[in-house]
Each structure stands twice: as structure tokens, then as C-alpha cells.
Design a protein around this motif. Sequence first.
Motif, short mmCIF file in Angstrom:
data_model
loop_
_atom_site.label_atom_id
_atom_site.label_comp_id
_atom_site.label_asym_id
_atom_site.label_seq_id
_atom_site.Cartn_x
_atom_site.Cartn_y
_atom_site.Cartn_z
N GLY A 1 35.84 38.86 44.71
CA GLY A 1 37.27 39.13 44.64
C GLY A 1 38.13 37.98 44.16
N SER A 2 37.53 36.91 43.63
CA SER A 2 38.29 35.77 43.07
C SER A 2 39.32 35.21 44.05
CB SER A 2 38.97 36.17 41.77
OG SER A 2 38.06 36.65 40.82
N PRO A 3 38.93 34.91 45.30
CA PRO A 3 39.92 34.49 46.29
C PRO A 3 40.62 33.18 45.96
CG PRO A 3 37.70 34.11 47.11
CD PRO A 3 37.57 34.92 45.87
N ASN A 4 39.96 32.30 45.20
CA ASN A 4 40.56 30.99 44.93
C ASN A 4 41.11 30.84 43.52
OD1 ASN A 4 40.03 29.46 47.47
ND2 ASN A 4 37.92 30.02 47.00
N LEU A 5 41.00 31.87 42.70
CA LEU A 5 41.43 31.71 41.31
C LEU A 5 42.93 31.82 41.14
CD1 LEU A 5 40.42 30.96 38.59
CD2 LEU A 5 40.04 33.35 38.06
N GLU A 6 43.58 32.76 41.83
CA GLU A 6 45.03 32.85 41.69
C GLU A 6 45.72 31.58 42.18
OE1 GLU A 6 48.80 35.87 42.41
OE2 GLU A 6 46.76 36.52 42.87
N PRO A 7 45.32 31.01 43.33
CA PRO A 7 45.90 29.70 43.69
C PRO A 7 45.63 28.63 42.64
CG PRO A 7 44.82 30.69 45.60
CD PRO A 7 44.48 31.55 44.42
N PHE A 8 44.46 28.68 42.01
CA PHE A 8 44.15 27.72 40.94
C PHE A 8 45.08 27.93 39.76
CE2 PHE A 8 41.91 26.50 37.07
CZ PHE A 8 41.47 25.21 37.38
N LEU A 9 45.34 29.17 39.40
CA LEU A 9 46.27 29.44 38.30
C LEU A 9 47.66 28.91 38.61
CD1 LEU A 9 45.34 33.14 37.35
CD2 LEU A 9 44.61 31.05 36.20
N ASN A 10 48.11 29.11 39.84
CA ASN A 10 49.43 28.61 40.22
C ASN A 10 49.49 27.08 40.17
OD1 ASN A 10 51.36 30.80 41.01
ND2 ASN A 10 49.65 31.42 42.30
N GLU A 11 48.42 26.45 40.64
CA GLU A 11 48.38 24.98 40.67
C GLU A 11 48.36 24.39 39.27
OE1 GLU A 11 45.60 21.35 42.51
OE2 GLU A 11 45.13 23.47 42.94
N HIS A 12 47.70 25.08 38.32
CA HIS A 12 47.54 24.55 36.97
C HIS A 12 48.27 25.41 35.94
CE1 HIS A 12 44.36 21.74 38.32
NE2 HIS A 12 44.01 22.72 39.14
N ARG A 13 49.35 26.01 36.37
CA ARG A 13 50.08 26.95 35.52
C ARG A 13 50.43 26.37 34.15
NH1 ARG A 13 53.90 30.97 37.47
NH2 ARG A 13 53.67 29.94 39.48
N PRO B 1 40.16 41.99 39.64
CA PRO B 1 41.43 41.67 40.30
C PRO B 1 42.22 40.55 39.63
CG PRO B 1 39.71 42.01 41.93
CD PRO B 1 39.03 42.02 40.60
N ILE B 2 41.53 39.62 38.98
CA ILE B 2 42.23 38.47 38.44
C ILE B 2 43.07 38.84 37.22
CG2 ILE B 2 40.45 37.70 36.83
CD1 ILE B 2 42.69 35.55 39.18
N VAL B 3 42.80 39.98 36.58
CA VAL B 3 43.56 40.36 35.38
C VAL B 3 45.04 40.49 35.69
CG1 VAL B 3 43.92 42.25 33.75
CG2 VAL B 3 41.63 41.37 34.14
N GLN B 4 45.37 41.10 36.81
CA GLN B 4 46.79 41.21 37.16
C GLN B 4 47.38 39.86 37.50
OE1 GLN B 4 48.70 43.97 36.89
NE2 GLN B 4 50.45 42.65 37.38
N ALA B 5 46.56 38.96 38.04
CA ALA B 5 47.05 37.60 38.33
C ALA B 5 47.41 36.86 37.05
CB ALA B 5 46.01 36.81 39.12
N PHE B 6 46.65 37.08 35.98
CA PHE B 6 47.02 36.47 34.69
C PHE B 6 48.41 36.93 34.27
CE2 PHE B 6 42.24 36.41 33.64
CZ PHE B 6 42.11 35.10 34.06
N LYS B 7 48.71 38.20 34.52
CA LYS B 7 50.03 38.72 34.17
C LYS B 7 51.10 38.14 35.08
CE LYS B 7 52.73 41.65 31.95
NZ LYS B 7 53.00 41.53 30.51
N ASP B 8 50.82 38.09 36.39
CA ASP B 8 51.82 37.64 37.35
C ASP B 8 52.09 36.14 37.23
OD1 ASP B 8 51.95 40.23 38.29
OD2 ASP B 8 50.63 39.86 40.00
N VAL B 9 51.04 35.35 37.07
CA VAL B 9 51.19 33.89 37.11
C VAL B 9 51.44 33.31 35.72
CG1 VAL B 9 50.09 31.70 37.75
CG2 VAL B 9 49.72 33.74 39.16
N LEU B 10 50.64 33.71 34.74
CA LEU B 10 50.73 33.14 33.40
C LEU B 10 51.60 33.97 32.46
CD1 LEU B 10 46.98 32.10 32.87
CD2 LEU B 10 48.86 30.74 33.82
N GLU B 11 52.03 35.15 32.92
CA GLU B 11 52.84 36.06 32.10
C GLU B 11 52.13 36.40 30.79
OE1 GLU B 11 56.71 34.37 31.72
OE2 GLU B 11 57.14 34.49 33.86
N ALA B 12 50.81 36.57 30.86
CA ALA B 12 50.00 36.87 29.68
C ALA B 12 49.25 38.18 29.89
CB ALA B 12 49.02 35.73 29.42
N ASP B 13 49.27 39.02 28.87
CA ASP B 13 48.48 40.24 28.91
C ASP B 13 47.02 39.93 28.65
OD1 ASP B 13 50.35 42.28 29.51
OD2 ASP B 13 51.15 42.15 27.47
#
Length: 442
Positions: free
Chosen positions: A145-157, A391-403
Motif C-alpha cells: 500500500g505504499s505507506p511511506n511514499l506519500e510522505p516521501f513525496l511531500n518531503e521532496h516535493r 494507491p500512489i497514483v492519486q498521491a502523484f496528483k494530490d502532492v505533485l499535481e501531475a497526471d
Amino acid sequence: MPQTDIDALIEFLRFASISTDSAFAGQVNECADWLVDRLERGGLDVEKYATARHPVVVAKNAQKAGRKTVMIYGHYDVQPVDPLELWDHPPFEPHIDGDRIFARGSTDNKGQLLAHLLGVEKTLAANKDLPVNLIFLFEGEEEIGSPNLEPFLNEHRDSLACDVVAVSDTGMVAPGLPTFTYGLRGIACMEITLHGPTSDLHSGIYGGAVANPATAVAQLAGSLHNVTNGRVIVDGFYDRVTPLEKWESKAWNELPLGDAEMKELTGATSLYGEEGYTTLERTWGRPTAEVNGIGGGYQGEGSKTVIPAESMLKLSFRLVPDQEPGEILALVRKHLAARCPKGIQLDITEGHDGKPYKVDPHCDFGKAAQSALETTFGKPAALIREGGSIPIVQAFKDVLEADTLLLGLALPDCRAHAPNENFSLENFAKGIQLNQHLLAAL
């Protein structure tokens, strides 16, 4: 295909990078190190980042002003291999039979990931540069479920900012038919434990006096669906579902994947699901509730006349736009609590979740992806959604604003997550070409 490409895939597949089992944490880390070495030898700048569990690997080419920035995502972790006895060959000793290579992770996702890596390697070797600013992002936790990837995206946005994300972790409708997946179902999971008496009881002495957790778990599992029409009967379950568009149903109905093919793929004698929808509509565009595991009481040979002290139930819900995982889990909690028999204690633990995802396939990036697929395979791409979840695909949209562009290379009979998982070597070679065409088109 050069033997060196096949050798690289075999080497990559030998790592037992099972993310869910801590006993394999060393293998997951060694697999990440293998990627770091391969990326560095290919001429990219590479960083390996520790997370709370498994590493993230990021690689870039020389970033130049005025170019599109493209992120390519993949995951190097794999599913467990159980049941091991159903494998024809050891799951981490890759075996080639005809056009297929058999190993755990061959399709999901190491073969597809490596195709992109080799495509970039070959372009850099030939041209000394790429037509875009590239970011490779490889994680080791997708299967949990990529539990640590969305926090990683936020940290390295800032350092991960990109115009679009490309992912090859989905499938093709049929061999030779390029497929652009523009939607994924989301997911929400939960585990339920039902507690009854403090210990197993003699069913003759105590039967009729106390509630039976095994009976209760069967009743709760059966309460999720209307058995006549296949609909989920949790109150509010469909309230936020976005209906399918007419062009989607028309396009899907023309694909070479009908009920006969679905029965052959699954081995089912007949198909079943929500009335009023085709099989593809149900699996790609409608939400579901599924029992993933159920148990309680004596499981051994012969009879043992007991009322078990507890039972268990594992559930997952596949979601579509615009359903929210948290809302669905709350509705299911309420549903189960209202139907739990007296004398049974209900303990619910929520598992991993992810939002559904959908991108307009007719946007500029979508058209570029379809052009690359058509150039690679020699025919127009099928436009589909998929029933699975990333699950991480939506995080790319939410955090990086990328489709995200989902360009699958998995065949319907690849047996991902099952024994004898396999990957088409032809698709492996096509994936290398696809990477080159895609970066040029973007």
C-alpha cells in the motif's frame, strides 16, 4: 532481443524482495542496491533514501531548462509466493519457457520497470542525452500500500516536481493490442475478529446457550450482498459513484475481451456480479465488496464438535470515482455493528487504502501516450480502466499535481500475485521500445 537484456531481467528477478514479510527485508534492500548500481552504470545520478521500512530509489539525468520533466515510477517489491507447492519452478529461480519468463515479480512489476530502465540506458548510450528531463522513482512498498511514499513525496516535493508521470504496472487487453489505462479503482481494506466465549466450548454441552462466532462471521459476510442482483447492500455504498460515460461503455463493448474470454481466464463456470452491467463494466467501472479470507473453528481432518472462541473475516472494497475510502470503511463498520449477534464482540482493524483515479485520455499527454503505444505496437491503443489499484497514483496528483499515464505490458494470463507468474519476453522488448517512443512523444 540481446541476451544481455534477458540476463539483466533474470538477475533482477532473483531477489526475493517480498515487502510484507520482515524476514525478507534484507533481500528488499539488496534489490534496491542492485537498482542503484544499474542506474549509475547507465549514466544517471542516483540517490537511495531510507524510509521507515523499505528504501526509495531516485535517479535523474542532467536536468535542462525548457524541457518537459517526466517521472517514471515503478516498484521493485513483490508479493509473497504462497502456496509454494503450486509453482512449477522455484519462484526466485527464473525459468524461460517459449516466450515467457516465469518468476515472482516478472510482470508485477520488475519486468515492466526494467523495460523502462533499459530503454533509457539505450537512448543515453546512443544519443548521450534524453529528449526530456527524467526522474526515475522506484519504491519497495507498493505491495503493502505504499505507506511511506506519500510522505516521501511531500518531503521532496520540489526536487520531484514534474509535468507528468508514466507507470507501467497495468495490463493489456490482449496480446499485441496496446492498451492505455486511464482509470484505476481505489481500495479500502479491513480485518474483523469476532470474539465469543473465552475458550472453545463443547458443542453438545453448550450448543444453543451461546452465540457461535463461526456462524456469526458467515452471517456478516453474507450480509454484504443481495444474492439476487449482486449489489452491495451497505447503506450509502453507491451514493458517490460517478456513472460511466456512454463512450466508455461503447468502447469497452468493442474490445476482444468478453464473457467467454473472462471465463477462460478465471476458470469460472459462469460469471456473476451486479445486474445491469457487463462484465468489463463491473470490473473496471463499478465498486465491489469482496471477502478475501474467512475462518474460525476446527480446520483439521474429521470432526471436532466445538463452538469456537473466535472467528475472522478479511474484506476489501474496490472503489470508483468519486468514492472515498474512509467514508466507505465507516459505512461498513456501521453495517457490521448493526448486524453483529448478541454475545459476539466485534473488533475491526482498518488496513491499507487508496483513492480511485481517472485521467482524461484525450488530454495532450494522453494523446502522446497513445501515439507512443501505436508506434510501438503498430495499431491504435485500446482505452480502458482497470479494476486493480495503485494507491500512489492519486498521491502523484494530490502532492505533485501531475497526471499519470498508465501504459501496461502485462498480458491477461500473466498470473500476477499467483503461482507461476510470468512475463512475455516480446512485451519486455516492446517495453524498451515504448520507453524510447514515449519520451520522444512527450
